[in-house]
Design an enzyme around this catalytic site. Structure first.
Site, short mmCIF file in Angstrom:
data_model
loop_
_atom_site.label_atom_id
_atom_site.label_comp_id
_atom_site.label_asym_id
_atom_site.label_seq_id
_atom_site.Cartn_x
_atom_site.Cartn_y
_atom_site.Cartn_z
N HIS A 290 12.35 -10.72 29.74
CA HIS A 290 12.45 -9.39 29.65
C HIS A 290 11.97 -8.66 30.66
O HIS A 290 11.18 -9.28 31.53
CB HIS A 290 11.48 -9.18 28.33
CG HIS A 290 11.57 -9.83 27.21
ND1 HIS A 290 11.44 -11.19 26.70
CD2 HIS A 290 12.18 -9.31 25.85
CE1 HIS A 290 11.63 -11.37 25.59
NE2 HIS A 290 12.11 -10.45 25.07
N ASP B 51 8.12 -9.46 31.13
CA ASP B 51 7.81 -10.68 31.42
C ASP B 51 7.54 -10.89 32.92
O ASP B 51 6.72 -11.79 33.39
CB ASP B 51 8.81 -11.73 31.09
CG ASP B 51 9.02 -11.65 29.60
OD1 ASP B 51 8.19 -11.25 28.85
OD2 ASP B 51 10.17 -12.17 29.21
N MET C 254 20.49 -14.52 32.03
CA MET C 254 20.50 -13.64 30.79
C MET C 254 19.12 -12.87 30.92
O MET C 254 18.27 -13.33 31.54
CB MET C 254 20.35 -14.43 29.37
CG MET C 254 19.92 -13.61 28.21
SD MET C 254 18.34 -13.30 28.00
CE MET C 254 17.96 -14.23 26.57
N GLU D 60 21.27 -10.31 18.83
CA GLU D 60 20.41 -11.29 18.05
C GLU D 60 19.95 -10.97 16.87
O GLU D 60 19.21 -10.09 16.86
CB GLU D 60 19.28 -11.83 19.07
CG GLU D 60 18.38 -13.00 18.46
CD GLU D 60 17.31 -13.45 19.11
OE1 GLU D 60 17.54 -13.08 20.72
OE2 GLU D 60 16.66 -14.03 19.09
N LYS E 157 17.65 -11.44 13.09
CA LYS E 157 16.60 -12.01 12.64
C LYS E 157 16.31 -11.25 11.27
O LYS E 157 16.29 -9.91 11.33
CB LYS E 157 15.41 -11.79 13.49
CG LYS E 157 13.99 -12.68 13.14
CD LYS E 157 13.09 -12.58 14.23
CE LYS E 157 11.82 -13.17 13.95
NZ LYS E 157 10.75 -13.19 14.68
N GLU F 265 20.03 -17.61 16.83
CA GLU F 265 18.75 -18.45 16.96
C GLU F 265 18.41 -19.27 15.86
O GLU F 265 18.59 -18.74 14.60
CB GLU F 265 17.62 -17.47 17.23
CG GLU F 265 16.27 -18.33 17.35
CD GLU F 265 15.18 -17.74 17.74
OE1 GLU F 265 15.26 -16.89 18.70
OE2 GLU F 265 14.07 -18.06 17.07
N HIS G 202 15.91 -18.21 13.30
CA HIS G 202 16.11 -16.95 12.54
C HIS G 202 16.98 -17.09 11.38
O HIS G 202 16.59 -16.57 10.24
CB HIS G 202 16.53 -15.67 13.24
CG HIS G 202 15.72 -15.52 14.62
ND1 HIS G 202 15.87 -14.66 15.60
CD2 HIS G 202 14.43 -16.19 14.79
CE1 HIS G 202 14.95 -14.31 16.55
NE2 HIS G 202 14.00 -15.43 15.91
N ASP H 140 20.30 -19.29 21.03
CA ASP H 140 18.76 -19.65 21.24
C ASP H 140 18.43 -20.68 20.38
O ASP H 140 18.47 -20.83 19.18
CB ASP H 140 18.04 -18.43 20.78
CG ASP H 140 17.64 -17.31 21.81
OD1 ASP H 140 18.00 -17.63 22.87
OD2 ASP H 140 17.07 -16.28 21.42
N ASP I 65 8.24 -17.36 11.76
CA ASP I 65 9.08 -17.66 12.91
C ASP I 65 8.56 -18.78 13.61
O ASP I 65 7.52 -18.35 14.55
CB ASP I 65 9.60 -16.28 13.57
CG ASP I 65 10.37 -16.61 14.78
OD1 ASP I 65 11.42 -17.36 14.83
OD2 ASP I 65 10.34 -15.88 15.90
N ASP J 210 9.52 -21.18 16.24
CA ASP J 210 10.02 -21.30 17.41
C ASP J 210 9.46 -22.75 17.87
O ASP J 210 8.84 -22.76 19.12
CB ASP J 210 9.35 -20.35 18.33
CG ASP J 210 10.06 -18.96 17.91
OD1 ASP J 210 11.18 -18.78 17.41
OD2 ASP J 210 9.47 -17.88 18.20
N ASP K 92 14.70 -20.95 23.04
CA ASP K 92 13.76 -19.74 23.08
C ASP K 92 12.67 -20.35 21.98
O ASP K 92 12.56 -20.08 20.60
CB ASP K 92 14.46 -18.52 22.10
CG ASP K 92 13.61 -17.45 21.91
OD1 ASP K 92 12.44 -17.51 22.56
OD2 ASP K 92 13.92 -16.45 21.15
C1 GLT Z 1 11.05 -12.68 21.05
C2 GLT Z 1 11.97 -13.18 20.03
C3 GLT Z 1 13.16 -13.82 20.35
C4 GLT Z 1 13.87 -13.02 21.02
C5 GLT Z 1 13.47 -12.62 22.50
C6 GLT Z 1 14.49 -11.55 23.05
S1 GLT Z 1 11.86 -12.19 22.44
O1 GLT Z 1 10.25 -13.90 21.51
O2 GLT Z 1 11.07 -13.90 18.94
O3 GLT Z 1 13.55 -14.50 19.29
O4 GLT Z 1 15.09 -13.93 21.48
O5 GLT Z 1 14.13 -10.40 22.98
MN MN Z 2 12.49 -16.90 16.92
MN MN Z 3 15.44 -15.44 20.21
#
Ligand code: GLT
Ligand code: MN
Ligand code: MN
Length: 386
Positions: free
Chosen positions: A53, A56, A87, A180, A182, A216, A219, A244, A254, A256, A286
């Site tokens: 980002h 970042d 990206m 993306e 979510k 992702e 998500h 992702d 979430d 991750d 991600d």
């Molecule tokens: C954030 C989010 C991710 C996205 C990122 C892109 S930022 O961490 O949870 O799933 O991919 O903005």
């Molecule tokens: Mn996530």
């Molecule tokens: Mn993501």
């Protein structure tokens, strides 16, 4: 054999390995790692690239000369270690100005600021070599539907993306957008909650050919959906521009987690889908290390993501090379000249022929499909005994 190489196209976000372990209940547990050190460490582990980002790398309130110095030092690190930035994306969710939304905020000043911030972040991404630009609408949604014109929110999102597509074309940038989805978090309800919803929305944009999706794992799983099925729809539509990877328990926040740490069977079929389809884009993790970890744990996490993918890829090869499995699959999918007439497109002659066709429905209904056997063989491959 499981050692990742740059050609495997594994990437990480600066925000992933740089995640300090903050959560809604607790403070950061790890110190900041400089972007240059992340580049050096990721290159050493075998990654292909690093994504970011705007904020970042460049702090929200940096002056233009501070920005240029930061970017120059980062570029030097990329050159020194042979890492790419495939990206980039915009942070439209951390600063309090975006608490009510960015492109879909009710306040038109906020929307214009979000457009300005994104144009500048696109410039930064392109300067670093990015060819994919991700849009994750983290604050685009609501808790209080009384305050929102819901169809109007879709129009605002579309207007913003159309404007930014125009900007990219006007600048002559070689950049595609990856949207993306979510379902929720950080908003109670996010707009465009699933990859399928994104695929429908893309067709309403001015330049759908420049837009695809960035699904992702976590998500789609949060929404109770099967991730490989979502990715399959994106592949079928020619819209899998980016992905992702991470891992996630169904019905949880979430998470991750490290790729390959939770849903091993789904992960296997995901890797199979990506490998069999010839997906050649970046495979972006991600995800972030558990909050229990120090910096060493972060690099264990990053290596584990890539190693799990490599292991699953080898299992997929075993599945594809397994004569017994392939024999069953052939039995299950016989060629059929009768069906070829239908998939060849409608004609009144074929309609008449199908209409007069005789079927032994009782025999068809009695047929067994060997799925118990097939699934057990797949499981034995995944568990490492076949
Ligand atoms: C954030 C989010 C991710 C996205 C990122 C892109 S930022 O961490 O949870 O799933 O991919 O903005
Ligand atoms: Mn996530
Ligand atoms: Mn993501």
């Amino acid at each position: 054999m499981y050692q990742p190489q740059k050609s495997d196209m594994f990437t990480f976000g600066l925000w992933t390995v740089g995640n300090p372990g903050r959560d809604p209940f607790g403070d950061a547990v790890r110190g900041a790692i400089s972007p240059e050190r992340m580049v050096e460490k990721l290159a050493g582990l075998g990654a292909h690239g690093v994504n970011l980002h705007d904020n970042d790398l460049v702090p929200f309130d940096a002056t233009p000369s501070e920005r240029d110095a930061i970017v120059a030092s980062f570029k030097q690190a990329l050159d020194d270690h042979g890492l790419k930035v495939p990206m980039a994306t915009t942070n439209l969710f951390t600063h309090p100005v975006f608490k009510e939304g960015a492109f879909t905020a009710n306040d038109p000043e906020v929307r214009q600021f979000a457009i300005q911030k994104t144009m500048r972040a696109i410039d930064l991404g392109v300067e670093l070599g990015a060819e994919t630009y991700v849009f994750w609408g983290g604050r685009e949604g609501s808790e209080v539907d009384a305050a929102k014109d819901l169809p109007g929110g879709y129009k605002l999102f579309r207007d913003a993306l159309n404007f930014l597509l125009g900007y990219v074309r006007d600048q002559g940038y070689n950049l595609r957008f990856a949207l993306e989805a979510k379902p929720n978090e950080p908003r109670g309800h996010l707009f465009l909650p699933t990859t399928g919803a994104m695929l429908g929305f893309i067709e309403t944009l001015d330049h759908p050919e420049m837009c695809g999706v960035n699904p992702e794992v976590a998500h789609e799983t949060m929404a109770g959906l099967n991730f490989p099925h979502a990715v399959a729809q994106a592949i079928d539509a020619g819209k899998l521009f980016h992905i992702d990877l991470n891992d996630q328990d169904m019905g949880r926040y979430d998470q991750d987690f490290r790729f390959g740490s939770v849903q091993i069977k789904n992960n296997f079929f995901l890797v199979k889908l990506l490998e069999d389809s010839g997906y050649a884009g970046p495979k972006h993790f991600d995800a972030h290390a558990y909050r229990t970890e120090d910096e060493n744990g972060v690099w264990d996490f990053a290596y584990g993501c890539m190693r799990n993918y490599m292991i699953l890829k080898e299992k997929v090869q075993r599945f594809n090379d397994d004569a017994e499995i392939q024999g069953i699959l052939q039995d299950l999918n016989p060629a059929s000249s009768g069906w070829d007439r239908i998939s060849g497109g409608y004609s009144s002659d074929v309609a008449a022929a199908v209409n007069s066709q005789e079927f032994d429905v009782a025999a068809m209904a009695r047929r067994g499909y060997q799925y118990e056997n097939l699934d057990q063989l797949a499981i034995e491959i995944i568990m490492g005994v076949r």
